[in-house]
Design an enzyme around this catalytic site. Structure first.
Site, PDB file in Angstrom:
ATOM      1  CG  ASP A   8      -2.253   1.456   1.454  1.00  0.00           C
ATOM      2  OD1 ASP A   8      -2.338   2.068  -0.301  1.00  0.00           O
ATOM      3  OD2 ASP A   8      -3.324   0.825   1.980  1.00  0.00           O
TER       4      ASP A   8
HETATM    5  C1  BGC Z   1      -4.910   3.377   0.144  1.00  0.00           C
HETATM    6  C2  BGC Z   1      -5.010   2.399  -0.951  1.00  0.00           C
HETATM    7  C3  BGC Z   1      -4.593   3.151  -2.359  1.00  0.00           C
HETATM    8  C4  BGC Z   1      -2.929   3.679  -1.669  1.00  0.00           C
HETATM    9  C5  BGC Z   1      -3.160   4.484  -3.702  1.00  0.00           C
HETATM   10  C6  BGC Z   1      -3.307   4.235   0.062  1.00  0.00           C
HETATM   11  O1  BGC Z   1      -4.114   5.139   0.947  1.00  0.00           O
HETATM   12  O2  BGC Z   1      -4.842   3.000   1.279  1.00  0.00           O
HETATM   13  O3  BGC Z   1      -6.565   1.204  -0.782  1.00  0.00           O
HETATM   14  O4  BGC Z   1      -4.585   2.247  -3.002  1.00  0.00           O
HETATM   15  O5  BGC Z   1      -3.649   4.295  -1.322  1.00  0.00           O
HETATM   16  O6  BGC Z   1      -4.230   5.484  -3.296  1.00  0.00           O
END
Ligand code: BGC
Length: 838
Positions: free
Chosen positions: A338
């Site tokens: 993530d």
């Molecule tokens: C989130 C993810 C997301 C990623 C990219 C993160 O803060 O937890 O679910 O895909 O950002 O935007």
């Protein structure tokens, strides 16, 4: 070399040439020529020798392997260490709306509201984005034919910038599909597959390669801020719905990233919280949905989560990302972190977390250094790189797909509307208040005029519009009083204009406006003039924060008072009140539901919200959704309530609290496997609306439950007939629960083991449904034996319309316990957990 052969064979010609010219020269010149005659062949030989030697070294370089033309292993072999370390680290992060950082900021990181963004890769700023607004990109290595791929959020539609370079003459809006909780409530994988196809087509036509979804975390607690992105409290529904959307999306030639793997069930301290959980609860509940989805749909990628499990970041756990995900489940794709997840690039590579997102140059450097010092083996890094290349090969970018940036938004909006209506759940319908009988509606509640299509944060979609309920009803032929409409619209526009615009609005939702106060005169007039009242209650949430009990899970005093006042005024005139719930997660309903004649749970239904709700209110679509998550009587009844969101741990010396990153914290899953209905059924706790519950405008009869055998011989098939006994067409979900013998491990009273939805049954029409159970379906996880075991004894099969409305039961015996799978000893908690026991 060719020149030397030529020179060699022509040596005599050259000497002859010298001879001929010798005759007519002066003595001095003759001497010079004699010398030349001696030196020339020597020099020639030398030149040739050197030439030979040089040419031997510079054999025309063997062609550099190219991805797609040469085997992947040759491409990997041809990569330098630096190239490999670049491929496994994304291109960097660009904060939407943030100006390009200075060189110093680029090196040192940028402070955004108390959160330090790590140093960025210059490429993120210097290489034009293919899909502006997408969440991330990987590096290209053009020398080897490796392109950069683009990944974009999120689970309910592709989240990209709708306007590029301030030029609004061309727009890039996307379809907001219904959120995860709604899709799961359809209990209809075929429908969700169709949503996936439309969604995948849009991803492809906008030029992205991988969508960062679906979200497959379990609804552990109703306050979970991202529950709307996820599906259910039950892993079977989660896995089947996730597999359906993945297969749908991937059928369009683009990839998915099932997230957030794993046990990421809260937003409070999400980047640092240590989830303390037993291996049994992990395997049976928190990993199970991912396991089903991986096995049924092979997502191109998996996204590891932010949290730690039993003391280690998930992105740094080899047992989770390699032993379980790959060795036990057979996952073939690559794992990405993530955004900014985990701490240690070296541990992440070694764990099998192949791609670090969004990536920064310091991570590539750490990987290079680690390979040099032996902390990451060449073999390990090659495996990470190979897995990425195998997926890159499948991407539209690699295939040079000519995307149009013009997906068929109209068609996709129709899919969104159709799916939305199929996943809404009719919670209450007294005296057939619904479908609406008359056309004159008094429409109350802020969100009636400003419906919430989906949640916030990375789960949000930049859509061109959201059809409000008033628009939907008006288009559906209903009339709504203009005075009420004007009062609400003026009030809401005014509040919106005053809302501060902040760079942090991505994470911080503005507080919801208080309900417009309805004066007794207004109410009296509406109760007099209209035939029915509709009140919409809205709730929103999203990434970065969990919900609250007061004024969120529970209704505010004003909201309750308003519902009561409308109810009293309309009931006094013999008219009815319908409540529409425009919410992403579970709320309290028990204290106010008596005021309403009907309650429609519309969830957050995507951009066609108002039309889809009208389809159901009007009866154009007969509701057939069922709850995939329990609505408890009150928050304190939730089994995880006393362990949510866990406790803060002391900050390390000298460290200041960071609002964005949270602080060290831990949460212990003391409820173990007793999540949702597994808890309420086992411990006899009354719920407001049980798991699997949902009404229809018609009725269904369950008959002829039959089992293929009285004893289990590897497989058993349950057959049940469902008949529409009412007078309108409708669909029913047949839910098959199993009660296992309690002789071995303690088991939940019932567990959902199979389900199927009928076709649209006309009045009096029947459908016979077959549901098959394997030994694996009967097995529970025995931690002491590190095995999945189907315990011998008598099993009860229960066909029902909800987890508490069992219509027919039958029993079968299993003569001898079956070990269905022996697994690795992994993921164990480091501390004792005092788990809930019956
Ligand atoms: C989130 C993810 C997301 C990623 C990219 C993160 O803060 O937890 O679910 O895909 O950002 O935007």
């Amino acid at each position: 070399m060719t020149l030397c052969i030529l020179l060699g064979s022509n040596k005599s010609i050259i000497i002859n040439h010298f001879r001929l010219s010798f005759a007519g020269q002066t003595n001095q010149n003759k001497l010079k020529m004699k010398k030349n005659l001696l030196i020339y062949p020597i020099a020639l030989t030398l030149v040739c020798l050197i030439g030979f030697n040089a040419s031997a070294q510079q054999k025309p370089a063997a062609a550099v392997p190219q991805l797609g033309k040469s085997p992947v292993k040759d491409v990997v072999k041809a990569m330098t260490l630096e190239e490999k370390a670049k491929l496994v680290v994304g291109m960097g992060f660009k904060m939407p709306g943030m100006p390009k950082p200075t060189e110093k900021q680029m090196k040192e990181g940028v402070d955004i509201g108390g959160f330090k963004l790590p140093p960025s890769d210059e490429d993120a700023y210097n290489i034009p984005e293919k899909v502006p607004g997408a969440a991330g990109r990987t590096h290209s290595i053009t020398r080897l034919g490796i392109p950069s791929i683009t990944v974009s959020d999120g689970p309910a539609g592709i989240r990209i910038d709708p306007i590029r370079n301030n030029d609004s003459s061309k727009t890039y809006y996307a379809t907001a599909f219904p959120v995860g909780t709604l899709l799961a409530s359809s209990w209809d994988p075929a429908l969700v597959h169709r949503v996936g196809e439309a969604f995948g087509n849009e991803i492809r036509e906008y030029g992205a390669d991988v969508i960062l979804g679906p979200g497959a975390n379990i609804h552990r607690n109703p306050l979970g801020g991202r529950n709307f992105e996820y599906y259910s409290e039950d892993p079977l529904i989660t896995g089947d719905i996730a597999a359906a959307i993945i297969n749908g999306i991937q059928s369009q030639g683009v990839g998915t990233s099932i997230k957030h793997f794993a046990a990421n069930n809260q937003e409070t301290n999400r980047n640092s919280v240590n989830t303390i959980v037993s291996e049994r609860a992990l395997r049976e509940i928190y990993l199970k949905g991912f396991e089903i989805a991986v096995k049924k749909s092979q997502p191109w990628t998996v996204m590891s989560s932010y949290n730690l499990i039993n003391g280690t970041y998930t992105s740094q756990r080899h047992d989770l990302l390699t032993t379980v995900l790959r060795d036990e489940w057979g996952f073939k794709g690559f794992v990405m972190t993530d955004w900014f997840g985990g701490r240690d690039a070296v541990a992440q590579m070694n764990a099998g977390n192949d791609l670090l997102m969004p990536g920064g140059p310091q991570q590539s450097q750490a990987i290079v250094d680690a390979v040099k010092s032996g902390k990451i083996s060449q073999k390990q890094l090659d495996a990470n790189v190979t897995r990425m290349l195998n997926i890159i090969l499948k991407t539209p970018e690699f295939k040079k797909y000519k995307y149009s940036t013009k997906p068929d938004l109209k068609k996709n909006a129709e899919v969104s509307r159709m799916a939305a209506a199929q996943g809404m759940v009719l919670l209450k319908d007294e005296d057939k208040a619904l479908p609406l009988k008359s056309k004159k509606v008094a429409l109350f509640g802020n969100t009636s005029y400003d419906l919430i299509a989906g949640g916030s944060g990375s789960g949000n979609v930049n859509k061109a519009y959201t059809v409000s309920l008033i628009q939907g009803l008006t288009k559906g032929g209903y009339t709504v009083d203009d005075n009420l409409k004007n009062a609400y619209e003026t009030y809401l526009n005014d509040i919106k204009a005053k809302q501060p615009k902040s760079a942090m609005s991505f994470f911080m939702l503005p507080p919801p406006p208080p309900q417009l106060a309805i004066t007794p005169d207004m109410l009296a007039k509406e109760a007099n003039d209209a035939d029915v009242a509709i009140f919409t209650l809205g709730r929103n949430a999203g990434e970065g924060a969990d919900r609250k009990v007061d004024n969120d899970f529970n209704l505010s005093t004003d909201e309750k008072a308003l519902i009561k006042n409308i109810s009293d005024a309309f009931h006094a005139k013999g008219k009815k009140l319908v409540v529409v719930l425009n919410i992403g997660g579970v709320i309290e309903t028990a204290s106010w539901r008596n005021e309403a004649d009907a309650i429609l749970l519309a969830w957050q239904p995507g951009l066609e919200a108002g039309n889809a709700i009208t389809d159901v209110l009007s009866g154009k679509v007969n509701p057939s959704g069922k709850l995939a998550t329990t609505f408890p009587m009150e928050y304190q009844d939730v089994p995880s309530a006393k362990n949510f969101p866990g406790k803060n741990l002391p900050l390390p010396e000298g460290q200041k609290p960071n609002p964005m990153m949270g602080r060290p914290a831990e949460v212990t899953y003391e409820e173990g496997i007793y999540i949702g209905y597994r808890y309420y059924n086992t411990f006899d706790v009354k719920t407001a609306y049980p798991f699997g519950y949902g009404l229809s405008y018609t009725n269904f009869k369950y008959s002829d439950l039959k089992l293929s055998s009285k004893t289990f011989n590897g497989l058993i098939t349950a057959t049940i007939t469902i008949t529409n006994t009412g007078d309108v067409a409708g669909r029913e979900v047949a839910e098959l629960y199993v009660s296992a013998p309690q002789s071995g491990l303690p088991k939940p009273a019932e567990e959902l083991k199979a389900f199927a939805k009928t076709k649209l049954l006309q009045p009096k029409e029947s459908e016979t449904i077959n549901l098959t159970l394997t030994a694996k379906d009967l097995a529970s996880f025995d931690t002491a034996k590190q095995s999945w075991i189907a315990q011998y004894g008598t099993y009860e099969v229960k066909a029902g319309a909800s987890a508490t409305d069992i219509k027919k039961t039958k029993k079968f015996d299993l003569a001898k316990s079956i070990v269905t799978e022996k697994v690795h000893n992994v993921l164990q908690p480091q501390v004792a957990i005092s788990e809930l026991k019956k």
